[in-house]
Design a protein around this motif. Structure first.
Motif, PDB file in Angstrom:
ATOM      1  N   GLY A  90       0.814  -1.215   0.000  1.00 46.05           N
ATOM      2  CA  GLY A  90       0.000   0.000   0.000  1.00 46.05           C
ATOM      3  C   GLY A  90       0.846   1.263   0.000  1.00 46.05           C
ATOM      4  O   GLY A  90       0.573   2.219  -0.724  1.00 46.05           O
ATOM      5  N   ILE A  91       1.879   1.258   0.812  1.00 46.11           N
ATOM      6  CA  ILE A  91       2.731   2.453   0.914  1.00 46.11           C
ATOM      7  C   ILE A  91       3.524   2.641  -0.388  1.00 46.11           C
ATOM      8  O   ILE A  91       3.751   3.769  -0.824  1.00 46.11           O
ATOM      9  N   GLU A  93       2.508   1.686  -3.443  1.00 49.47           N
ATOM     10  CA  GLU A  93       1.559   2.149  -4.453  1.00 49.47           C
ATOM     11  C   GLU A  93       1.274   3.652  -4.313  1.00 49.47           C
ATOM     12  O   GLU A  93       1.244   4.389  -5.295  1.00 49.47           O
ATOM     13  N   GLY A  94       1.069   4.096  -3.074  1.00 46.24           N
ATOM     14  CA  GLY A  94       0.808   5.519  -2.825  1.00 46.24           C
ATOM     15  C   GLY A  94       1.966   6.386  -3.293  1.00 46.24           C
ATOM     16  O   GLY A  94       1.773   7.435  -3.900  1.00 46.24           O
ATOM     17  N   GLU A  97       2.124   6.618  -7.096  1.00 47.37           N
ATOM     18  CA  GLU A  97       1.104   7.555  -7.593  1.00 47.37           C
ATOM     19  C   GLU A  97       1.549   8.997  -7.403  1.00 47.37           C
ATOM     20  O   GLU A  97       1.458   9.822  -8.310  1.00 47.37           O
ATOM     21  N   TYR A  98       2.011   9.311  -6.194  1.00 50.01           N
ATOM     22  CA  TYR A  98       2.355  10.705  -5.889  1.00 50.01           C
ATOM     23  C   TYR A  98       3.492  11.182  -6.785  1.00 50.01           C
ATOM     24  O   TYR A  98       3.422  12.265  -7.370  1.00 50.01           O
ATOM     25  N   SER A 274       2.397   9.318   0.789  1.00 45.76           N
ATOM     26  CA  SER A 274       2.043   7.921   0.955  1.00 45.76           C
ATOM     27  C   SER A 274       1.984   7.573   2.432  1.00 45.76           C
ATOM     28  O   SER A 274       2.752   8.097   3.216  1.00 45.76           O
ATOM     29  N   ARG A 277      -1.101   1.474   4.573  1.00 45.57           N
ATOM     30  CA  ARG A 277      -2.519   1.098   4.455  1.00 45.57           C
ATOM     31  C   ARG A 277      -2.780  -0.089   5.359  1.00 45.57           C
ATOM     32  O   ARG A 277      -2.184  -1.150   5.183  1.00 45.57           O
TER      33      ARG A 277
END
Ligand code: GLV
Length: 308
Positions: A90-91, A93-94, A97-98, A274, A277
């Motif tokens: 999760g971290i 992926e964030g 994206e950023y 990020s 999650r």
């Protein structure tokens, strides 16, 4: 056997629900409701409690709920207790994206179009090919590597710099202080994803900016103290740097009077690039507990002498 969570309480409730489903045998508690301190074997925290050696005598593993570990006071954690930072899908992926949005914002001239919009100006600028915009990432850990692997797909020439040598498919890898200037000289958009250590504090300064091509841009998603903010303002004023996107500042929050807030070529977000999650993080933590019990190395275990 108890797992103690000491960070944001709302997220703690999400962790508690997930632990109840996935590890019902493990008692889960949210700080400050510690129960019997002697039963606590595992601690997940943004910041450990004071003097854990004394207050949590049977602690076996400390997990950071963040990817970074610099905010952690490790001095009170006994040397035999392993410390694990958060490496979870999760971290990652964030962060991908950023950084992707940051690089595309710079690449597709959205700073300039924002200025034009304020003037109600409808004026197109030539689009530069991705193949001519060289992207470079400082720090080739899990996050830096994932970012480069995604940015490569847009056609940006991609390079990474790390302290020790790495090899990555389709990515030019530079290593060590002696190759830093060569890496910077080929980098139009510089992304910082380094851990904060004595060696990286203040690294993004006038000297480093001067080694970048004129008109380069920077994205800081590492830690605020890695960037000399006065040097950044000077480099933006001289045109050595064109744009900066900062998710971290020094201090946080950035004081309301700070000139970076209103600079037309600076975009600031409040350390949100990020975050861990809970749904994916709990799986990783439980897997690490299994590994620890089986005497296997845990994913993300830090080397305390290195600081990351
Ligand atoms: C956030 O900055 C983290 O370290 O996870």
């Amino acid at each position: 056997m108890t797992f103690l969570y000491k960070a944001d309480p709302a997220r703690g409730e999400q962790w508690a629900r997930l632990f109840a489903q996935k590890a019902p045998d493990l008692e889960f508690r949210v700080w400050p409701d510690v129960g019997d301190p002697a039963a606590i074997r595992y601690l997940a925290a943004w910041q450990p409690p004071e003097d854990p050696a004394r207050t949590l005598p049977n602690l076996e593993v400390v997990f950071s709920v963040g990817a970074g570990i610099d905010q952690f006071d490790l001095s009170g954690v006994p040397a035999h207790v392993p410390v694990v930072r958060m490496i979870e899908p999760g971290i990652v992926e964030g962060m991908v994206e950023y950084v992707t949005q940051a690089v595309l914002t710079i690449h597709r001239d959205l700073f300039d179009y924002g200025l034009q919009q304020q003037e109600r100006q409808w004026r197109e600028m030539p689009v530069r090919a991705a193949a001519s915009r060289r992207v470079g990432v400082l720090g080739l850990g899990v996050l830096g590597t994932a970012v480069l692997e995604r940015l490569r797909l847009f056609g940006f020439p991609c390079a990474g710099w790390s302290r020790s040598p790495r090899t990555l498919d389709g990515i030019e890898c530079y290593a060590g202080t002696e190759s830093l200037d060569a890496f910077l000289a080929r980098t139009d958009v510089l992304i910082c994803l380094l851990p904060l250590t004595d060696a990286t504090r203040g690294l993004l300064n006038a000297k480093l900016f001067a080694a970048l091509p004129e008109g380069a841009s920077i994205v800081n998603v590492g830690r605020g103290p890695q960037l000399n903010q006065d040097d950044l303002l000077a480099a933006l004023a001289s045109g050595q740097l064109q744009n900066a996107i900062l998710d971290v500042t020094d201090p946080e929050p950035l004081p309301a009077s700070h000139p970076l807030w209103t600079h037309a070529r600076v975009r600031i977000t409040p350390h949100i690039a990020s975050a861990t999650r809970p749904d994916t993080a709990v799986d990783v933590v439980l897997d690490n507990i299994r590994r620890h019990r089986a005497g296997q190395p845990m994913i993300g275990q830090i080397d305390r002498s290195r600081g990351y």
